[in-house]
Structures are given as structure tokens and as C-alpha cells.
Design an enzyme around this catalytic site. Sequence first.
Site, mmCIF file in Angstrom:
data_model
loop_
_atom_site.group_PDB
_atom_site.id
_atom_site.type_symbol
_atom_site.label_atom_id
_atom_site.label_comp_id
_atom_site.label_asym_id
_atom_site.label_seq_id
_atom_site.Cartn_x
_atom_site.Cartn_y
_atom_site.Cartn_z
ATOM 1 N N ARG A 180 0.814 -1.239 0.000
ATOM 2 C CA ARG A 180 0.000 0.000 0.000
ATOM 3 C C ARG A 180 0.843 1.283 0.000
ATOM 4 N NH1 ARG A 180 -2.337 -3.687 -1.028
ATOM 5 N NH2 ARG A 180 -4.140 -4.631 -0.014
ATOM 6 N N SER A 211 -10.373 0.399 4.120
ATOM 7 C CA SER A 211 -9.589 0.194 5.344
ATOM 8 C C SER A 211 -8.914 1.494 5.757
ATOM 9 C CB SER A 211 -8.521 -0.875 5.107
ATOM 10 O OG SER A 211 -9.149 -2.117 4.893
ATOM 11 N N GLU A 254 -3.742 3.944 6.301
ATOM 12 C CA GLU A 254 -3.795 3.646 4.862
ATOM 13 C C GLU A 254 -4.524 4.801 4.160
ATOM 14 O OE1 GLU A 254 -4.769 -0.343 3.679
ATOM 15 O OE2 GLU A 254 -5.826 0.347 1.894
#
Length: 314
Positions: free
Chosen positions: A176, A227, A297
Site C-alpha cells: 500500500r 480500510s 492507509e
Amino acid sequence: MKNTVTVIRDIRTFFKGRLSENEPLSAHTWYQIGGPCSIYAIPETTDALIQLIHYCRSNGVPVFVLGKGSNLLVSDSGISGVVIDLSECCSFTDFDEMRVTAGAGVQVPKLVLDCEKKSLGGIEMFAGIPGTVGGAIKMNAGCHGKEFFDVTVSVNFLDGDSIETWPKSKIEFSYRHVKTFDDPARIILSATLQLEKTDIAVLTEKRKHFMKIRQQTQPINLPSSGSVFKNPAGDHAARLIDACGLKGYRRGGAVISEKHANFFVNEGNAKAADVLEIIRHTQAVVKKQFGIKLELEVKLVGFTSEELHSVGLA
Ligand SMILES: Cc1cc2nc3c(=O)[nH]c(=O)nc-3n(C[C@H](O)[C@H](O)[C@H](O)COP(=O)(O)OP(=O)(O)OC[C@H]3O[C@@H](n4cnc5c(N)ncnc54)[C@H](O)[C@@H]3O)c2cc1C
């Protein structure tokens, strides 16, 4: 920076595309949260994009590139400067045997379907990622054990005034995070992905299967940013948050989902400040109980350095 009236007047003299002032970003983020930006620009062509970037750089006007806003929490006071939407100038999809080159503004679910129609697979698990190709490359988005850089061959991007195409081997990416694209002067224009010839019926079935899992495990009927935290090594942020008894914890219209503890959903009129407060609280509780610092994130945009500091950023 020149004042907004002067900037928009200047831009109108050369810009091919659509412009609006004080555009509410809540209309452009998956969270349906976010104050206005000074100028919202949708360039018609790559040339129009390049001219706009050149003007902004020469005049000290901040630029923010927006995808579908599905990994963003934009502050209630919004963003000063120009927000650029690539949905028109970077919306092409070119197939070349088992490869596809897709513009940064192409939506990932649409790309998956277009590939499926040509019996090309390898990205069907991404069907439920509600972002653009540009956002997916920037984030190295992924799910079901696969991430975008598993299938990326090369990325074409604007780097200041020049256009570059880099092979995957030259790009620094991790879970990520793509370090190569941390530099805000780098704007992703398109990406070439490697696909696999696969029976169309198999692809359809797999896609539906992945979508079903998502529906069963994620609150996809409510606005969110997906998320909120990255999974710490060897664990899941959702498990840690759940184990702290935080499901259902709320601030204003924002609440930690009962269905998936790493999704903080907007149940109505949530403010960015509400979500930020839940983030801060969750980080503090998880740190106290497990000694683990959860890393964000979701990207926070338009917040003060004090606000960013409160969640371990800046
Ligand atoms: C319901 C839901 C489910 C989700 N599921 C997943 C999942 O399974 N896996 C996953 O990884 N993520 C998931 N996400 C998060 C999100 O969809 C991904 O991170 C997605 O890749 C973000 O793309 P975007 O176009 O919305 O980018 P945005 O949110 O608009 O932007 C994200 C970042 O990318 C930058 N950016 C966007 N386009 C460009 C460009 N062309 N050039 C340079 N920078 C750019 C922005 O400036 C920003 O920093 C989910 C989100 C939601 C709401």
C-alpha cells in the site's frame, strides 16, 4: 499564491476543460466528506493537463490530483489550490494481445469488466476496489492476496515538465505504498498491466465470488474510505480494533463498522473532524492494549499540521 480570482481568470485564458470554484469535495469523495477546494479542474486532454500543471508550478499554486476519492479523508475546511480530476483526459483503454494500457482516470471495476469481455484475467479480484487506475497505482491497491504491482508492467507519468515511462523494475513499491510516487510532481497518466487468457465464464464466476465475499464482510452500502489502517506485519488492523471492543464506537455521524472494524463509516452527516477523532482514539487504544502503532492507509488531505501530528503524521 495569487488570489483565487486571479488564478481562475489566468487559467481560463488557456485551459481546455471544465473549471469550477469552491467545489465541495464531499461530492467527489467516497466518504461524502470534505470542504471545498479553491478550483476544481477537469482537463479535456493530456496537453491541457500539462499546461495547467505548468501554470500552477510557475505561480506557486498547490495542486492535488484526485482519483475517485475512495482512499481519502478531506478536511472540513477543504483544500486550497487546484484539485485535478483526470476522468476525461486519461480515460482510454488500449489492448495489445495480453496486455492492457489504461488511463489513470479509468475506474478499476470498469477495467476489470472490459478485460473480462476479452477473456483476459489476472485482475478480477480487484473488481470491488472503487478507485481509478491512477489511485490504484499510487496506493499499490490490492485484495485477496494480490496487489496492483503484481500485474503492472510499466507506468507512464508526468514528472514536472517531462513525460516518463518506467518499467516496474525501476519503481519502488511495497504494501500500500509506492515511494516513487510520493513526489507530488509525479502524476500518473496510465499503467500497462499484464493479463492472462482465461475463459470468460471462469472470470465471471471468480469476479462474482470476490464481490460476494466483499458484500458479506464489508459495509459497502455506507460511505467510507475502505480500510482506515494498514495491516501491521503478521496481523490485521480489524482484529486488533475489534479485540479492543471498539466496534460501534462513534463520534457525530462517524462510527466504527460492526461488520468490519477497520472501516469507519459515515452514517449520515459525519464531519472529517469526527473521523479524525475516531482515528486518534483507535490508535491510542490499540497502542495501549497491544503496543502496536497502527499506520494510516487512508490519505488525509487539507488538515493542519497540528491535526496531522495528533495521528502521528507530519
Ligand atoms: C468500499 C471500499 C473498498 C475498498 N477496498 C479496497 C481494497 O480491497 N484494496 C485496496 O487496496 N483499497 C481499497 N479501498 C481503498 C481505495 O479504493 C484504493 O486505495 C484506491 O486505489 C484509491 O483510488 P482512488 O482513485 O479513489 O484514489 P483517491 O482516493 O482519489 O486518491 C488516493 C491517493 O492517490 C493519489 N492519486 C490518485 N490518482 C493519481 C494520479 N493519477 N497520479 C498521482 N497520484 C494520484 C491521490 O492524490 C491520493 O494521494 C477501498 C475503498 C472503499 C471505499
